[in-house]
Design a protein around this motif. Structure first.
Motif, mmCIF file in Angstrom:
data_model
loop_
_atom_site.group_PDB
_atom_site.id
_atom_site.type_symbol
_atom_site.label_atom_id
_atom_site.label_comp_id
_atom_site.label_asym_id
_atom_site.label_seq_id
_atom_site.Cartn_x
_atom_site.Cartn_y
_atom_site.Cartn_z
ATOM 1 N N ILE A 193 -11.655 -9.735 -14.540
ATOM 2 C CA ILE A 193 -11.100 -8.402 -14.277
ATOM 3 C C ILE A 193 -10.836 -8.225 -12.787
ATOM 4 C CG2 ILE A 193 -11.610 -5.927 -14.337
ATOM 5 C CD1 ILE A 193 -13.017 -6.401 -17.021
ATOM 6 N N THR A 194 -11.761 -8.681 -11.959
ATOM 7 C CA THR A 194 -11.562 -8.603 -10.512
ATOM 8 C C THR A 194 -10.351 -9.422 -10.085
ATOM 9 O OG1 THR A 194 -13.923 -8.266 -10.103
ATOM 10 C CG2 THR A 194 -12.613 -9.073 -8.262
ATOM 11 N N ALA A 195 -10.193 -10.633 -10.662
ATOM 12 C CA ALA A 195 -9.061 -11.481 -10.303
ATOM 13 C C ALA A 195 -7.738 -10.800 -10.636
ATOM 14 C CB ALA A 195 -9.170 -12.820 -11.019
ATOM 15 N N ALA A 196 -7.689 -10.123 -11.782
ATOM 16 C CA ALA A 196 -6.460 -9.435 -12.169
ATOM 17 C C ALA A 196 -6.147 -8.301 -11.192
ATOM 18 C CB ALA A 196 -6.589 -8.897 -13.588
ATOM 19 N N LEU A 197 -7.148 -7.498 -10.849
ATOM 20 C CA LEU A 197 -6.936 -6.394 -9.905
ATOM 21 C C LEU A 197 -6.545 -6.912 -8.529
ATOM 22 C CD1 LEU A 197 -9.877 -4.093 -11.024
ATOM 23 C CD2 LEU A 197 -7.443 -3.493 -11.112
ATOM 24 N N ALA A 198 -7.189 -7.973 -8.090
ATOM 25 C CA ALA A 198 -6.880 -8.536 -6.773
ATOM 26 C C ALA A 198 -5.440 -9.033 -6.727
ATOM 27 C CB ALA A 198 -7.851 -9.664 -6.447
ATOM 28 N N ALA A 199 -4.953 -9.585 -7.841
ATOM 29 C CA ALA A 199 -3.570 -10.068 -7.878
ATOM 30 C C ALA A 199 -2.572 -8.935 -7.653
ATOM 31 C CB ALA A 199 -3.283 -10.750 -9.218
ATOM 32 N N GLY A 200 -2.995 -7.716 -7.982
ATOM 33 C CA GLY A 200 -2.123 -6.558 -7.787
ATOM 34 C C GLY A 200 -2.421 -5.777 -6.529
ATOM 35 N N GLY A 201 -3.219 -6.374 -5.634
ATOM 36 C CA GLY A 201 -3.558 -5.674 -4.398
ATOM 37 C C GLY A 201 -4.480 -4.494 -4.624
ATOM 38 N N GLN A 202 -5.267 -4.563 -5.694
ATOM 39 C CA GLN A 202 -6.150 -3.453 -6.062
ATOM 40 C C GLN A 202 -7.620 -3.814 -5.848
ATOM 41 O OE1 GLN A 202 -4.830 -0.479 -7.195
ATOM 42 N NE2 GLN A 202 -2.803 -1.350 -6.847
ATOM 43 N N ALA A 203 -7.918 -4.503 -4.749
ATOM 44 C CA ALA A 203 -9.288 -4.956 -4.503
ATOM 45 C C ALA A 203 -10.258 -3.789 -4.387
ATOM 46 C CB ALA A 203 -9.347 -5.818 -3.254
ATOM 47 N N ARG A 204 -9.825 -2.703 -3.793
ATOM 48 C CA ARG A 204 -10.742 -1.559 -3.644
ATOM 49 C C ARG A 204 -10.995 -0.867 -4.981
ATOM 50 N NH1 ARG A 204 -12.409 -0.348 1.348
ATOM 51 N NH2 ARG A 204 -11.353 -1.442 3.058
ATOM 52 N N VAL A 205 -10.015 -0.884 -5.853
ATOM 53 C CA VAL A 205 -10.241 -0.376 -7.206
ATOM 54 C C VAL A 205 -11.259 -1.267 -7.914
ATOM 55 C CG1 VAL A 205 -9.196 0.005 -9.476
ATOM 56 C CG2 VAL A 205 -7.959 0.673 -7.401
ATOM 57 N N ALA A 206 -11.125 -2.590 -7.736
ATOM 58 C CA ALA A 206 -12.077 -3.526 -8.341
ATOM 59 C C ALA A 206 -13.485 -3.261 -7.820
ATOM 60 C CB ALA A 206 -11.671 -4.964 -8.024
ATOM 61 N N GLN A 207 -13.613 -2.997 -6.534
ATOM 62 C CA GLN A 207 -14.924 -2.708 -5.948
ATOM 63 C C GLN A 207 -15.514 -1.440 -6.545
ATOM 64 O OE1 GLN A 207 -17.957 -1.106 -3.409
ATOM 65 N NE2 GLN A 207 -15.944 -0.158 -3.554
ATOM 66 N N GLN A 208 -14.674 -0.440 -6.770
ATOM 67 C CA GLN A 208 -15.146 0.810 -7.374
ATOM 68 C C GLN A 208 -15.603 0.566 -8.819
ATOM 69 O OE1 GLN A 208 -12.194 3.945 -7.478
ATOM 70 N NE2 GLN A 208 -13.284 5.034 -9.106
ATOM 71 N N TRP A 209 -14.827 -0.185 -9.581
ATOM 72 C CA TRP A 209 -15.183 -0.465 -10.978
ATOM 73 C C TRP A 209 -16.480 -1.262 -11.053
ATOM 74 C CZ3 TRP A 209 -10.324 -2.002 -14.360
ATOM 75 C CH2 TRP A 209 -9.420 -0.931 -14.343
ATOM 76 N N LEU A 210 -16.629 -2.244 -10.184
ATOM 77 C CA LEU A 210 -17.843 -3.056 -10.190
ATOM 78 C C LEU A 210 -19.055 -2.226 -9.801
ATOM 79 C CD1 LEU A 210 -16.452 -6.312 -8.541
ATOM 80 C CD2 LEU A 210 -17.219 -6.068 -10.908
ATOM 81 N N THR A 211 -18.885 -1.322 -8.826
ATOM 82 C CA THR A 211 -19.999 -0.461 -8.417
ATOM 83 C C THR A 211 -20.446 0.417 -9.581
ATOM 84 O OG1 THR A 211 -19.253 -0.427 -6.109
ATOM 85 C CG2 THR A 211 -20.719 1.362 -6.823
#
Length: 332
Positions: free
Chosen positions: A127-145
């Motif tokens: 899931i993080t890899a998919a978000l990172a591919a779209g430039g959504q790393a901070r969204v990934a960080q929020q979801w993981l938190t």
């Protein structure tokens, strides 16, 4: 290129390892899709996997429209399954959508996968890899938190996990979050500190395991295992409290040895009479050195069980079930 008439799960795993180095990887992707749709898979449940593999190959060659067609067929083949493979295919679809500039569609595809973060150990990574591919790393960080906090709340235990094994899926969430926050240059917080403590414990445990003598691969078939615990109940500690646990211990050890670079592994069919006979009148069958000596004796004889079997082959334990439906999941 054209594949053989029927592809097994083992064939698909081999293709995954070799396809990108092939002369015509896009041809392989097309053949995989054809095999899935023409019913040329030994296990029809592998259709989603084969199509997702075709999508990955096409994506690697920047053929994004073809990759999207393959992965959408993969998601359709998985249907209502909510396991890790199905989730991975949906995340791959989102990643391709991001690369096609369809950000809103990609985020809409990923949102339903968020519950998987606290259920599957590999979900945080894909899931993080998919978000990172779209430039959504901070969204990934929020979801993981939020997933870390949910996992901590669901555990119902306010005490800090004492090991990575005790933490379970929480460990993978913490590690993925920690790596992502490091890449984003964010300051450490309490969750980052917990991630580092668990990582240190895991490293220390691994070092201790490597320094110790390698566990034996003595395998007791079910009737023999029952006799073993009846006669020598102390052996429940190294061999397992029941036959399921015994098989799980062996499967995990075989996976660990493979990860460490070992090959040509075999299980050693053991008997109570053989073990006690090797120990002799003055020896203790529960002694690790005695067990290791008995394993060494068996390793020089015929009748060893090669490992691993093919996913669709008969399981090594003799249950009569397919390996993928029996002992393969025990390594997880």
């Amino acid at each position: 290129m054209a594949f053989k008439t029927e592809l097994t799960s083992e064939d698909l795993s081999d293709i995954r390892q070799s396809a990108l180095g092939a002369a015509d990887p896009l041809g392989i992707a097309a053949d995989l899709a054809d095999a899935a749709e023409a019913g040329r898979l030994a296990d029809k449940d592998d259709a989603g996997y084969a199509l997702a593999l075709a999508a990955e190959i096409a994506e690697s060659r920047n053929k994004l429209d073809a990759a999207l067609r393959y992965v959408e067929r993969s998601v359709e083949a998985y249907g209502e399954r909510d396991d890790s493979q199905a989730g991975g295919a949906q995340a791959l679809r989102a990643r391709i959508l991001f690369r096609l500039g369809r950000t809103d569609d990609a985020l809409a595809a990923l949102e339903p996968l968020r519950p998987l973060l606290t259920r599957h150990t590999d979900a945080p990574a894909y899931i993080t890899a998919a978000l990172a591919a779209g430039g959504q790393a901070r969204v990934a960080q929020q979801w993981l938190t939020e997933a870390v906090e949910q996992a901590l709340a669901d555990s119902g235990n306010t005490a800090e996990p004492s090991s990575a094994e005790d933490a379970g899926v929480l460990f993978f969430l913490l590690q993925q979050r920690h790596r992502l926050r490091h890449a984003l240059g964010l300051q450490h917080d309490t969750h980052d500190n917990l991630a580092e403590r668990l990582e240190t414990r895991l490293t220390n445990a691994g070092a201790a395991t490597a320094a110790a003598a390698a566990p034996d691969l003595l395998f007791f078939r079910q009737p023999e295992f029952d006799r073993l615990l009846e006669k020598l109940p102390a052996l429940a500690e190294p061999f397992g409290a029941n036959w399921d646990e015994h098989r799980g211990i062996l499967e995990r050890e075989l996976v660990r040895l493979t990860t460490a670079g070992r090959s040509g592994l075999t299980l050693l069919p053991a008997t109570v009479v053989g073990l006690t006979g090797f120990a002799g009148a003055d020896g203790d069958p529960a002694d690790a050195k005695v067990r290791a000596g008995y394993a060494e004796q068996l390793a020089g004889r015929e009748g060893q069980i090669p490992w691993p079997p093919e996913r669709n082959g008969a399981c090594w334990c003799g249950s009569g079930l397919k390996y993928k439906k029996c002992c393969l999941p025990r390594s997880r």
